[in-house]
Design an enzyme around this catalytic site. Structure first.
Site, PDB file in Angstrom:
ATOM      1  N   GLU A 278     -33.237 -63.837  34.299  1.00 33.19           N
ATOM      2  CA  GLU A 278     -32.825 -64.098  32.924  1.00 33.19           C
ATOM      3  C   GLU A 278     -32.057 -65.414  32.810  1.00 33.19           C
ATOM      4  O   GLU A 278     -32.078 -66.062  31.770  1.00 33.19           O
ATOM      5  CB  GLU A 278     -31.944 -62.941  32.422  1.00 33.19           C
ATOM      6  CG  GLU A 278     -32.425 -62.356  31.118  1.00 33.19           C
ATOM      7  CD  GLU A 278     -31.657 -61.121  30.672  1.00 33.19           C
ATOM      8  OE1 GLU A 278     -32.309 -60.186  30.205  1.00 33.19           O
ATOM      9  OE2 GLU A 278     -30.414 -61.089  30.788  1.00 33.19           O
ATOM     10  N   HIS A 299     -45.155 -52.733  55.327  1.00 32.24           N
ATOM     11  CA  HIS A 299     -46.370 -51.919  55.380  1.00 32.24           C
ATOM     12  C   HIS A 299     -47.125 -51.944  54.050  1.00 32.24           C
ATOM     13  O   HIS A 299     -48.052 -51.179  53.848  1.00 32.24           O
ATOM     14  CB  HIS A 299     -46.011 -50.486  55.789  1.00 32.24           C
ATOM     15  CG  HIS A 299     -45.419 -50.422  57.167  1.00 32.24           C
ATOM     16  ND1 HIS A 299     -46.117 -49.998  58.274  1.00 32.24           N
ATOM     17  CD2 HIS A 299     -44.194 -50.798  57.625  1.00 32.24           C
ATOM     18  CE1 HIS A 299     -45.340 -50.085  59.345  1.00 32.24           C
ATOM     19  NE2 HIS A 299     -44.168 -50.572  58.980  1.00 32.24           N
ATOM     20  N   LYS A 414     -39.140 -57.940  21.169  1.00 37.07           N
ATOM     21  CA  LYS A 414     -38.422 -57.086  20.211  1.00 37.07           C
ATOM     22  C   LYS A 414     -38.969 -57.305  18.805  1.00 37.07           C
ATOM     23  O   LYS A 414     -39.219 -56.343  18.069  1.00 37.07           O
ATOM     24  CB  LYS A 414     -36.916 -57.397  20.223  1.00 37.07           C
ATOM     25  CG  LYS A 414     -36.235 -57.037  21.523  1.00 37.07           C
ATOM     26  CD  LYS A 414     -34.746 -57.307  21.434  1.00 37.07           C
ATOM     27  CE  LYS A 414     -34.095 -57.207  22.793  1.00 37.07           C
ATOM     28  NZ  LYS A 414     -32.714 -57.697  22.817  1.00 37.07           N
TER      29      LYS A 414
HETATM   30  O1  PA5 Z   1     -28.177 -59.802  30.084  1.00 36.25           O
HETATM   31  C1  PA5 Z   1     -28.449 -59.522  28.958  1.00 36.25           C
HETATM   32  O2  PA5 Z   1     -27.979 -60.137  28.010  1.00 36.25           O
HETATM   33  C2  PA5 Z   1     -29.359 -58.337  28.603  1.00 36.25           C
HETATM   34  O3  PA5 Z   1     -30.012 -57.814  29.673  1.00 36.25           O
HETATM   35  C3  PA5 Z   1     -28.493 -57.266  27.991  1.00 36.25           C
HETATM   36  O4  PA5 Z   1     -27.542 -56.887  28.930  1.00 36.25           O
HETATM   37  C4  PA5 Z   1     -29.295 -56.055  27.571  1.00 36.25           C
HETATM   38  O5  PA5 Z   1     -30.307 -56.433  26.697  1.00 36.25           O
HETATM   39  C5  PA5 Z   1     -28.389 -55.028  26.910  1.00 36.25           C
HETATM   40  O6  PA5 Z   1     -27.747 -55.584  25.815  1.00 36.25           O
HETATM   41  P1  PA5 Z   1     -26.595 -54.826  25.058  1.00 36.25           P
HETATM   42  O7  PA5 Z   1     -25.456 -54.655  26.007  1.00 36.25           O
HETATM   43  O8  PA5 Z   1     -26.243 -55.708  23.909  1.00 36.25           O
HETATM   44  O9  PA5 Z   1     -27.134 -53.495  24.608  1.00 36.25           O
END
Ligand code: PA5
Length: 424
Positions: A278, A299, A414
Site C-alpha cells: 500500500e 514444496h 469501493k
Molecule cells: O492502511 C490503510 O489505510 C487501510 O488498509 C485501512 O487500514 C483499512 O482500509 C481500514 O480502514 P479503517 O480503519 O478506516 O476502517
C-alpha cells in the site's frame, strides 16, 4: 537487535553510494517536510504515545480477559493485520491462552461471517470494533451484525459494556455510534495511517487482551527508534535494506518474497505485505510484496524460485533462537532411515534447510537474498521489527519519489462496488 545482510555480490550498485540522498530524505522524514508528512506521527510515537490512554488499554485488557471466552476484533487492513501478526508471531498458532481472539469485519464472505456468528453463539463474547474512518464497509457490515447479536444476547446495557470502539478521537460514524451507545473508546491518532497503527490502540488493545506484554512491545519500538536515528547506511540497517530494494528494482526485480522459516510468522508477512504494497505500489512503480514459509512452500513455490522467471528477490526474515526446540530421537530399527538426524535439534535441521536453500536459490538459481535476523520472537522484538519496517518502507518509497502514506488506489473498487450495490 536486528542484523541486515545485503546480497553485495548480487547488487549492481554500492549501497553506500546512496548516502547523500538517504541523508536528505531522512531529514525530510524527521522534519516533516517530505511527501505525505501529515501522516508521520508514527516516527516519534515510541516516545510520544499517550501514556494515559496506554494505561487505560492495559486496564481494559485485564477486564476483557476475565470477561470472555472469545474476543472479537472487527476491522480490516491496517485495523487488524498488525494485531493478528503480533498475536500469532508472539503466542504461536496453538497457544493455550484465554480468551481466544477471532478476527471479523475483514471480509464479505457470508460463509465466514456466519461461521463466526455460529461459533460464538454460546460463548462469552467481547467485541473491539476498529475503524479509523468509521465507514469501512466490510467492518461496518460485520459490526451491525455483532451489535445486534450482542444486544440480543446480553441486553443493550450489558452489550454496551462489552463493546469497545477504536476510532477517530472526535469524529466519524463509529465515534458517533460509540458515544450514543456509551462504549469505551480508544483513539487512532490523526497523523498515523492504518498500516502504521499496530503500535497504537488499534493493535495494542487486542495484543494486550491476548496476554502479550505491551510495555515490552513499546520498549522494542523505542530501541529501534534509537538504533535507527543515524541515517549513516553503515549503521542503519533499515535504510540499507531500503536502498538494496531500490537497487534490485533497477536490476529488473519487480517482486520481493518475504521468507520465514517459522509458521507463526505467516500473519506477520500479511502485515508486511500491506505495509509495503500500500505504501509503494503507486505512480506505476513499486515492488510486488509476496511471501512464503519455508521449507513448506519449497514444496509448492520452490520450483518457480529455483528455475522460473528471474523477476524476484527474497528477503529472509530469520529468527536466531526458536521459542521451542527438542532433540530428534534415535530409533533402534531406523526403518525410516532418519537416524542420521538423531541427537540434532529440530531447529538445527530447520537452519540447515535454510542454509541449503540459500545456496540453491542464490548461487545456483541467481535469486538475490537479503537477510534480516531477529534474535528471538517476543513482544520486544516484535515492536522493534515493526518499527524497523516502518522506517525501511518510508525510506524505500521516498527513494522512489512517491508518497508512502496515502493509498488512493484503494478507493477504485469501493466506488464500483457502491454503484453495483446501489449506495447513494
Ligand atoms: O492502511 C490503510 O489505510 C487501510 O488498509 C485501512 O487500514 C483499512 O482500509 C481500514 O480502514 P479503517 O480503519 O478506516 O476502517
Amino acid at each position: 537487535m536486528i542484523t541486515f545482510e545485503t546480497a553485495h555480490a548480487y547488487l549492481s550498485e554500492d549501497v553506500k553510494s546512496y548516502q547523500k540522498e538517504v541523508t536528505r530524505l531522512h531529514e525530510q522524514l524527521m522534519n516533516k517536510t517530505g511527501k505525505g508528512s501529515d501522516y508521520v506521527g508514527w516516527v516519534e510515537w515510541p516516545n510520544a504515545y499517550d501514556k494515559e490512554e496506554f494505561a487505560r488499554i492495559k486496564k481494559a485488557a485485564a477486564v476483557i480477559a476475565k470477561q470472555c471466552d472469545v474476543f472479537l476484533v472487527c476491522g480490516i487492513g491496517g485495523s487488524y493485520l498488525g494485531a493478528r501478526a503480533a498475536i500469532e508471531t508472539i503466542n504461536g498458532l496453538y497457544a493455550d491462552k484465554q480468551p481466544e481472539v477471532i478476527f471479523i469485519g475483514n471480509t464479505f464472505s457470508s460463509t465466514y461471517i456466519m461461521q463466526v456468528l455460529n461459533y460464538i453463539k454460546d460463548k462469552e463474547v467481547v467485541v473491539n470494533v476498529i475503524s479509523k474512518s468509521g465507514t469501512t464497509t466490510e467492518t461496518a457490515l460485520a459490526f451491525r451484525l455483532l451489535k445486534q447479536f450482542m444486544e440480543k444476547k446480553y441486553g443493550k446495557a450489558e452489550a454496551a459494556k462489552r463493546i469497545y470502539a477504536t476510532t477517530d478521537k472526535n469524529k466519524g460514524t463509529l465515534k458517533t455510534i460509540a458515544d450514543k451507545e456509551g462504549y469505551e473508546t480508544f483513539a487512532i491518532p490523526d497523523d498515523i495511517g492504518g498500516r502504521f497503527s499496530v503500535i497504537t490502540a488499534v493493535g495494542l488493545l487486542p495484543i494486550a487482551v491476548a496476554g502479550i506484554d505491551i510495555d515490552a512491545l513499546m520498549e522494542g519500538t523505542r530501541k529501534a527508534y534509537q538504533d535507527l536515528a543515524d541515517p549513516n547506511l553503515e549503521k542503519n540497517p533499515a535504510y540499507a535494506y531500503a536502498v538494496a530494494r531500490r537497487i534490485l528494482e533497477k536490476q529488473g526485480k519487480c517482486a520481493e518474497m518475504l521468507v520465514s522459516y517459522e509458521f507463526q510468522m505467516s500473519s506477520f508477512a500479511e502485515w508486511w505485505k500491506q505495509l509495503f504494497g500500500e505504501s509503494e505500489g503507486k505512480d506505476g512503480r513499486g515492488i510486488l510484496p509476496c511471501s512464503a514459509v519455508f521449507s513448506t512452500d519449497l514444496h509448492s513455490l520452490g520450483q518457480f524460485i529455483q528455475d522460473g522467471n528471474k523477476m524476484l528477490f527474497e528477503t529472509l526474515l530469520m529468527v536466531d533462537k526458536p521459542q521451542q526446540d527438542m532433540i530428534f530421537p534415535e530409533d533402534k530399527d531406523n526403518a525410516d532411515g532418519m537416524n542420521y538426524l538423531a541427537g540434532k535439534s529440530l531447529d538445527y535441521v530447520n537452519k540447515m534447510a535454510c542454509k541449503g536453500t540459500l545456496e540453491a536459490h542464490e548461487i545456483t538459481g541467481k535469486v538475490p537474498n537479503l537477510m534480516i535476523t531477529i534474535p528471538e520472537l517476543n513482544a520486544e522484538s516484535f515492536g522493534y521489527v515493526c518499527y524497523f519496517f516502518f522506517r525501511a518502507v518510508a525510506m524505500s518509497v521516498y527513494l522512489q519519489d512517491s508518497n508512502p502514506f496515502d493509498q488512493p488506489g484503494v478507493e477504485v473498487y469501493k466506488k464500483n462496488m457502491f454503484r453495483l450495490l446501489g449506495k447513494n
